[in-house]
Design an enzyme around this catalytic site. Structure first.
Site, PDB file in Angstrom:
ATOM      1  N   ARG A  21       0.593  -1.370   0.054  1.00 57.66           N
ATOM      2  CA  ARG A  21       0.248   0.004   0.079  1.00 57.66           C
ATOM      3  C   ARG A  21       0.721   1.249   0.164  1.00 57.66           C
ATOM      4  NH1 ARG A  21      -2.329  -3.691  -0.494  1.00 57.66           N
ATOM      5  NH2 ARG A  21      -2.083  -2.931  -2.666  1.00 57.66           N
TER       6      ARG A  21
ATOM      7  N   GLN B  14     -10.640   9.167   6.670  1.00 64.56           N
ATOM      8  CA  GLN B  14     -10.588   8.182   6.963  1.00 64.56           C
ATOM      9  C   GLN B  14      -9.301   7.217   6.269  1.00 64.56           C
ATOM     10  OE1 GLN B  14     -14.667   6.082   7.419  1.00 64.56           O
ATOM     11  NE2 GLN B  14     -15.172   8.126   6.478  1.00 64.56           N
ATOM     12  N   ASN B  15      -8.703   8.207   5.454  1.00 70.15           N
ATOM     13  CA  ASN B  15      -7.705   7.484   4.394  1.00 70.15           C
ATOM     14  C   ASN B  15      -6.476   7.483   4.980  1.00 70.15           C
ATOM     15  OD1 ASN B  15     -10.080   7.381   2.737  1.00 70.15           O
ATOM     16  ND2 ASN B  15      -9.214   9.045   1.569  1.00 70.15           N
ATOM     17  N   VAL B  16      -5.718   6.549   4.921  1.00 64.28           N
ATOM     18  CA  VAL B  16      -4.476   6.557   5.485  1.00 64.28           C
ATOM     19  C   VAL B  16      -3.219   6.627   4.276  1.00 64.28           C
ATOM     20  CG1 VAL B  16      -4.856   4.381   7.233  1.00 64.28           C
ATOM     21  CG2 VAL B  16      -4.176   4.001   4.713  1.00 64.28           C
TER      22      VAL B  16
ATOM     23  N   HIS C 255      -7.929   7.215  10.821  1.00 62.45           N
ATOM     24  CA  HIS C 255      -7.644   5.727  10.758  1.00 62.45           C
ATOM     25  C   HIS C 255      -6.215   5.488  10.548  1.00 62.45           C
ATOM     26  CE1 HIS C 255     -11.996   4.650   9.604  1.00 62.45           C
ATOM     27  NE2 HIS C 255     -12.188   4.687  11.022  1.00 62.45           N
TER      28      HIS C 255
HETATM   29  P1  OAD Z   1     -15.669   2.777   1.115  1.00 61.82           P
HETATM   30  O1  OAD Z   1     -14.854   1.943   0.282  1.00 61.82           O
HETATM   31  O2  OAD Z   1     -16.648   2.110   2.267  1.00 61.82           O
HETATM   32  O3  OAD Z   1     -16.529   3.776   0.362  1.00 61.82           O
HETATM   33  C1  OAD Z   1     -16.054   4.521  -0.619  1.00 61.82           C
HETATM   34  C2  OAD Z   1     -17.113   5.472  -1.148  1.00 61.82           C
HETATM   35  O4  OAD Z   1     -16.423   6.097  -2.208  1.00 61.82           O
HETATM   36  C3  OAD Z   1     -18.331   4.996  -1.698  1.00 61.82           C
HETATM   37  O5  OAD Z   1     -19.532   5.353  -1.116  1.00 61.82           O
HETATM   38  C4  OAD Z   1     -18.388   5.068  -3.144  1.00 61.82           C
HETATM   39  O6  OAD Z   1     -19.617   5.293  -3.837  1.00 61.82           O
HETATM   40  C5  OAD Z   1     -17.441   6.174  -3.331  1.00 61.82           C
HETATM   41  N1  OAD Z   1     -16.821   6.514  -4.334  1.00 61.82           N
HETATM   42  C6  OAD Z   1     -16.551   5.653  -5.406  1.00 61.82           C
HETATM   43  N2  OAD Z   1     -15.704   6.248  -6.494  1.00 61.82           N
HETATM   44  C7  OAD Z   1     -15.577   7.605  -6.233  1.00 61.82           C
HETATM   45  C8  OAD Z   1     -15.083   8.847  -6.861  1.00 61.82           C
HETATM   46  N3  OAD Z   1     -14.537   8.807  -7.867  1.00 61.82           N
HETATM   47  N4  OAD Z   1     -15.314  10.146  -6.232  1.00 61.82           N
HETATM   48  C9  OAD Z   1     -16.119   9.911  -4.989  1.00 61.82           C
HETATM   49  N5  OAD Z   1     -16.600   9.041  -4.247  1.00 61.82           N
HETATM   50  C10 OAD Z   1     -16.428   7.766  -4.997  1.00 61.82           C
HETATM   51  O7  OAD Z   1     -14.855   3.864   1.991  1.00 61.82           O
HETATM   52  P2  OAD Z   1     -14.546   4.348   3.255  1.00 61.82           P
HETATM   53  O8  OAD Z   1     -16.222   4.832   3.505  1.00 61.82           O
HETATM   54  O9  OAD Z   1     -13.664   5.271   3.357  1.00 61.82           O
HETATM   55  O10 OAD Z   1     -10.683   1.612   7.608  1.00 61.82           O
HETATM   56  O11 OAD Z   1     -14.360   3.371   4.474  1.00 61.82           O
HETATM   57  C11 OAD Z   1     -14.213   3.612   5.571  1.00 61.82           C
HETATM   58  C12 OAD Z   1     -12.955   2.669   6.330  1.00 61.82           C
HETATM   59  O12 OAD Z   1     -13.290   1.325   6.073  1.00 61.82           O
HETATM   60  C13 OAD Z   1     -11.666   2.699   5.892  1.00 61.82           C
HETATM   61  O13 OAD Z   1     -10.888   3.924   6.509  1.00 61.82           O
HETATM   62  C14 OAD Z   1     -10.973   1.485   6.178  1.00 61.82           C
HETATM   63  C15 OAD Z   1     -12.150   0.535   5.745  1.00 61.82           C
HETATM   64  O14 OAD Z   1     -12.102  -0.636   6.380  1.00 61.82           O
HETATM   65  C16 OAD Z   1      -9.464   1.171   7.893  1.00 61.82           C
HETATM   66  O15 OAD Z   1      -8.669   0.651   7.145  1.00 61.82           O
HETATM   67  C17 OAD Z   1      -9.505   1.096   9.537  1.00 61.82           C
END
Ligand code: OAD
Length: 227
Positions: A56, A86-88, A104
């Site tokens: 990563r 929430q991004n690393v 995170h």
């Molecule tokens: P998700 O993968 O759950 O959600 C990503 C979101 O981005 C979805 O709602 C997509 O529809 C949207 N998306 C996709 N393409 C996009 C684009 N081009 N522009 C804008 N949005 C777009 O990711 P997170 O909500 O960040 O935790 O996930 C939360 C946590 O779950 C992460 O931080 C991670 C994971 O497990 C840890 O690593 C601790």
């Protein structure tokens, strides 16, 4: 200047070539998240976890911020901006954002398995078995894994409570406590949600949905905010 808080998730980095979590069918770059992002996964197979985050890091080193990150950084000319991500990855910082809270954790930081307060920069991309803290304990990625506390949650809550404008971008709002942050904003605060695949959101006052990708959505919102 007005305060503006951005809550960002994996979607903001999608256009930079970093895959989101939930769009990948429950797998994270081919792995069950519990194997690579939980204390149990670490105990079961430390090498796999180290290697996973090394990959990563390698990917993040070559990734560039996209227009969405850039517009967010540029908003600092007009607002007191705090990014709660929430991004690393470090793409918000690469774009020039100066106040970023990594709920995170951070890919480019390591921490001692026995002394969580001992946190170090990771130079380059590799963290290996045998890399030790100053007290002689193994270093692990400084990532908040499933089941672990979120130490920066209070700082993030404070920012959201004080904000005048809230932007939520690229998060499925499925992971708590991060997903609860939106509820700490005042009722009179305009809340803009940018996502091409709108997440389900509990009833909110002054809610504006922009069903677009990160760059296009931020461009539209920038025009709305700056006129
Ligand atoms: P998700 O993968 O759950 O959600 C990503 C979101 O981005 C979805 O709602 C997509 O529809 C949207 N998306 C996709 N393409 C996009 C684009 N081009 N522009 C804008 N949005 C777009 O990711 P997170 O909500 O960040 O935790 O996930 C939360 C946590 O779950 C992460 O931080 C991670 C994971 O497990 C840890 O690593 C601790």
């Amino acid at each position: 200047m007005k305060n503006l808080v951005i809550l960002s998730g994996a979607g903001i980095s999608a256009e930079s070539g970093i895959r989101t979590f939930r769009d990948a069918g429950g797998l994270w770059e081919g792995h069950d998240v519990m194997e690579v992002a939980s204390p149990a996964g670490w105990l079961k197979n430390q090498e796999l976890v180290l290697d996973f985050y090394n990959q990563r890091r390698k990917q993040a080193l070559s990734a560039e911020p996209n227009l969405g990150h850039q517009i967010i950084a540029d908003l600092e000319a007009h607002f007191e901006v705090t990014v709660v991500t929430q991004n690393v990855d470090n793409l918000h910082e690469k774009a020039g954002s100066s106040h970023v809270i990594h709920l995170h954790g951070e890919l480019f930081k390591s921490r001692s398995i026995c002394h969580p307060e001992l946190i170090y920069d990771v130079d380059g991309w590799e963290l290996k078995t045998g890399d030790l803290c100053e007290k002689g304990f193994q270093l692990r990625p400084n990532i908040v894994w499933f089941g672990e506390d979120v130490p920066l949650m209070d700082a993030a809550m404070k920012e959201v409570k004080n904000t005048d404008i809230l932007i939520v971008i690229g998060t499925s709002l499925q992971v708590y406590p991060a997903a609860s942050l939106i509820h700490y904003a005042r009722d009179d605060v305009p809340k803009y949600i940018i996502d091409p695949n709108m997440p389900t959101i509990a009833k909110q006052t002054d809610l504006h949905l922009i069903e677009k990708g990160g760059s296009e959505g931020m461009k539209e919102l920038e025009e709305l905010l700056l006129g």
